[in-house]
Design an enzyme around this catalytic site. Structure first.
Site, short mmCIF file in Angstrom:
data_model
loop_
_atom_site.label_atom_id
_atom_site.label_comp_id
_atom_site.label_asym_id
_atom_site.label_seq_id
_atom_site.Cartn_x
_atom_site.Cartn_y
_atom_site.Cartn_z
N HIS A 290 0.83 -1.21 0.00
CA HIS A 290 0.00 0.00 0.00
C HIS A 290 0.86 1.25 0.00
CE1 HIS A 290 0.15 0.85 4.42
NE2 HIS A 290 0.10 -0.46 4.58
N ASP A 302 6.00 0.69 7.12
CA ASP A 302 4.57 0.52 6.82
C ASP A 302 4.10 1.62 5.88
OD1 ASP A 302 1.96 -0.33 6.84
OD2 ASP A 302 1.52 0.39 8.85
N GLU A 336 -4.95 1.78 2.49
CA GLU A 336 -5.10 0.59 3.34
C GLU A 336 -5.39 1.03 4.76
OE1 GLU A 336 -3.78 -2.41 6.28
OE2 GLU A 336 -2.92 -0.45 5.94
N GLU A 337 -4.69 2.09 5.19
CA GLU A 337 -4.67 2.41 6.62
C GLU A 337 -6.00 2.89 7.17
OE1 GLU A 337 -2.46 1.56 8.44
OE2 GLU A 337 -0.49 1.69 7.51
N ASP A 364 3.29 -6.32 3.42
CA ASP A 364 2.87 -5.24 4.32
C ASP A 364 3.19 -5.59 5.77
OD1 ASP A 364 1.73 -3.01 5.46
OD2 ASP A 364 -0.33 -3.70 5.24
N HIS A 435 3.07 2.78 12.83
CA HIS A 435 2.13 3.88 13.04
C HIS A 435 2.65 4.95 14.00
CE1 HIS A 435 -1.56 1.17 11.83
NE2 HIS A 435 -0.60 1.19 10.93
#
Ligand code: ZN
Length: 494
Positions: A290, A302, A336-337, A364, A435
Site C-alpha cells: 500500500h 509501513d 489501506e490504513e 505489508d 504507526h
C-alpha cells in the site's frame, strides 16, 4: 546515495546463490542422475533476479525517495498524491507499463493534540504523550476534561453500562509481542465507538506496541455511520502505565485537546503496472503493497518497504530476456490504513477477471529479513511451489512458514477464491515503529530489505513461470465482513 555500499557485495551474493542452488551436474554424470537433479527452473534467471536485488541497492534507494523525498502519505493528503505521481514516474523509468485507477478516499486531518493528567489533592499534574486516532472526532477548542475509567476489553466496557456516561474510557491491555496485535487491535478499532454508544465523552487507548520510548502509536478507529463520534487518542505505553497506577490509588481526571477534522472525500488513485506474460497473458500474478501511510513518520516499514520490494521485483522481471509465462501485475493500493478503499475499488473494478488472478501477494509487514514463504491455496500448493524454493535457501526463506498468506488489501479477493502467496518477514521489531513518528528510513536495514526484495522477485517469477497454478482455496464459510479493522495479515502478528 551510494546504496551499493549497504548491501552484500556481488561476490558474496553469488556465493550465497551457488550455495543455495541445486547441485551442479557434473559433465560426466549419467543421464538418469542429471534428470534427477535438474531443477524446475532456470538457474540463470534466478541469478538475474536475486543477484541484482542483493547487490544493486535499488529497492533501498527507491525507499529513500519515497520516505525522505515524499514523506508521509495519509490518504487524501498532498503527500499521497505526490506518491502516486512518484510511483508512475518510477514504473516509467523501469520500462514497466503503469497507470492509475480511481479511488474515493476519506480525508481526515490531524490538528493540535495534547493532554494532561490534572493535578489533584494527591498529585501534581502530568503531561500525557498522546496521538489522535485516525477517524477521531475533535474536542471543543478548549478541550475535554473528564474522569477516566479503565477497562481491558469490550466486554468489561459493556459490563459498566451507562456508568461511563460523560467519562473518558481508557482501554488498557497487555500487548507485549507482535502476535498480540490481533488480540488487542479491536480495542483501538471498535473501542471508541462502543464507548461513544455507552455515552462516554472520549476514549484513550493504550498504544499497540512492542517497545516504546514514550512514543504513541496511531491507527484507524471506526464509528458507525450516523452513530455518536467522540474524541479518541492513543497514549504511549508509559502513559498508559501511569494512568493505570494512578487509577489504582483513586480517581483521575484528564484534559485532552484534539483539533482533528474530517473533510469531504477526495478522488485518489491506486497505481497499477504490468509486465505482460509471454504465453498466458490473461493469467495474472498480482503483487502488491500500500502506497499510503499514516501522517506521522514517513511510513518506511509501513508500507514503503513493501512498495519498494514489489516495484523492484517488477523492474527486475521486466529486464529478463524473456517475460514469464503469465502477466505480473503490480498494484500499489491507496488507503489501506484508513478503510481499505483502494482494495475495494480494485476488487470491484476487476471483478470480472478475479477468476484469472492465479495468485496474489501483499507485502505489508515491514522491510525486515525474509524467513519463509506463505501460501493460502487449495490442496497441493506446497508440492507445486517446493521445487522453486532452492534459490531462496541462502536468503533464509527456503521453507514454508506456518502462517497463512494474506494481506488487508487482498481480503476483498477472498470471495473470488484467489490463491495467496507471500514472503514472510521477521516481524519481531515491526510493532516498535508501526504507526509512529519513528517509522523512518533509518529503521530499515538495507541488507534485510535487499534480501526480502530478492525473495519477492523470485517468488513472483516462480508463480508467473511455473507450468501449473495453485488450486484455489475453499470459499470461506462466512463471507468477509466490512473492511477489516484488524487486517488479516496482521491479525496473527504481522
Ligand atoms: Zn501497512
Amino acid at each position: 546515495m551510494p546504496a551499493a555500499t549497504f548491501v552484500l557485495p556481488a561476490s558474496l551474493a553469488l556465493q550465497l546463490l551457488s550455495g543455495a542452488a541445486p547441485a551442479a551436474k557434473p559433465a560426466t554424470a549419467p543421464a538418469a542422475t542429471v534428470k534427477a537433479v535438474s531443477p524446475a527452473y532456470s538457474q540463470a534467471v534466478a541469478e538475474k533476479l536475486i543477484g541484482p536485488a542483493l547487490t544493486e541497492g535499488h529497492a533501498y534507494a527507491r525507499l529513500a525517495e519515497l520516505t525522505d523525498g515524499i514523506g508521509p502519505r495519509l490518504s487524501g493528503s498532498a503527500g499521497a498524491e505526490a506518491a502516486v505521481q512518484w510511483a508512475l514516474r518510477g514504473f516509467k523509468a523501469d520500462g514497466v507499463k503503469g497507470w492509475t485507477e480511481p479511488v474515493k478516499v476519506p480525508r481526515w486531518v490531524r490538528g493540535e493534540e495534547r493532554g494532561e493528567v490534572l493535578a489533584s489533592e494527591r498529585t501534581r499534574g502530568h503531561p500525557l504523550s498522546l496521538i489522535a486516532l485516525g477517524g477521531s472526532a475533535p474536542t471543543a477548542p478548549d478541550g475535554l476534561t473528564a474522569e477516566v475509567v479503565e477497562v481491558d476489553s469490550l466486554e468489561a466496557l459493556a459490563a459498566l453500562g451507562d456508568s461511563v456516561k460523560g467519562k473518558i474510557v481508557f482501554f488498557n491491555h497487555t500487548m507485549s509481542v507482535p502476535a498480540d496485535y490481533g488480540r488487542f487491535a479491536g480495542l483501538r478499532g471498535r473501542g471508541p465507538a462502543a464507548a461513544a454508544k455507552a455515552g462516554a465523552a472520549g476514549a484513550l487507548v493504550r498504544s499497540l506496541a512492542t517497545a516504546s520510548l514514550r512514543t504513541p502509536h496511531t491507527g484507524s478507529t471506526r464509528f458507525e455511520a450516523g452513530g455518536p463520534r467522540i474524541p479518541a487518542a492513543a497514549v504511549s505505553t508509559e502513559d498508559a502505565d501511569l494512568l493505570h497506577r494512578m487509577l489504582a490509588r483513586g480517581p483521575v481526571r484528564v484534559k485532552v485537546v484534539l483539533g482533528c477534522s474530517e473533510l469531504p472525500e477526495v478522488e485518489s488513485h491506486n497505481v497499477v503496472a504490468e509486465v505482460r506474460g509471454r504465453e498466458k497473458p490473461q493469467e495474472i500474478v498480482l503483487i502488491s503493497a500500500h502506497l499510503d501511510s499514516w501522517d506521522v513518520g514517513t511510513g518506511a516499514h509501513d508500507d514503503g518497504a513493501g512498495v519498494a520490494m514489489v516495484m523492484e521485483a517488477a523492474r527486475l522481471i521486466a529486464k529478463l530476456p524473456q517475460a514469464p509465462r503469465r502477466t505480473v501485475r503490480v498494484v500499489l493500493f491507496m488507503n489501506e490504513e484508513h478503510g481499505l478503499h483502494g482494495a475495494r475499488a480494485y476488487a470491484e473494478a476487476h471483478a470480472a477477471e478475479l477468476s484469472r488472478h492465479v495468485a496474489a501477494m501483499e507485502m505489508d509487514s515491514g522491510g525486515f529479513r525474509p524467513i519463509g514463504i506463505n501460501l493460502r491455496a487449495g490442496a497441493g500448493g506446497q508440492e507445486l511451489v517446493r521445487p522453486w524454493l532452492p534459490p531462496l535457501v541462502a536468503l533464509g526463506a527456503g521453507t514454508f512458514h506456518e502462517r497463512e498468506a494474506g494481506g488487508a488489501d487482498l481480503t476483498p479477493m477472498i470471495p473470488a477464491r484467489v490463491p495467496f502467496f507471500g514472503v514472510q518477514v521477521d516481524v519481531t521489531r515491526y510493532f516498535d515503529y508501526h504507526h509512529t513518528m519513528a517509522d523512518t528510513l533509518d529503521k530499515v536495514d538495507p541488507q534485510d530489505l535487499a534480501r526480502s526484495t530478492a525473495a519477492v522477485a523470485w517468488m513472483t517469477y516462480a508463480m508467473a513461470e511455473m507450468p501449473g497454478t495453485l488450486a484455489r482455496p475453499e470459499a470461506p464459510a462466512t463471507p468477509p465482513g466490512p473492511p477489516a479493522l484488524v487486517p488479516q495479515s496482521k491479525a496473527s502478528g504481522q
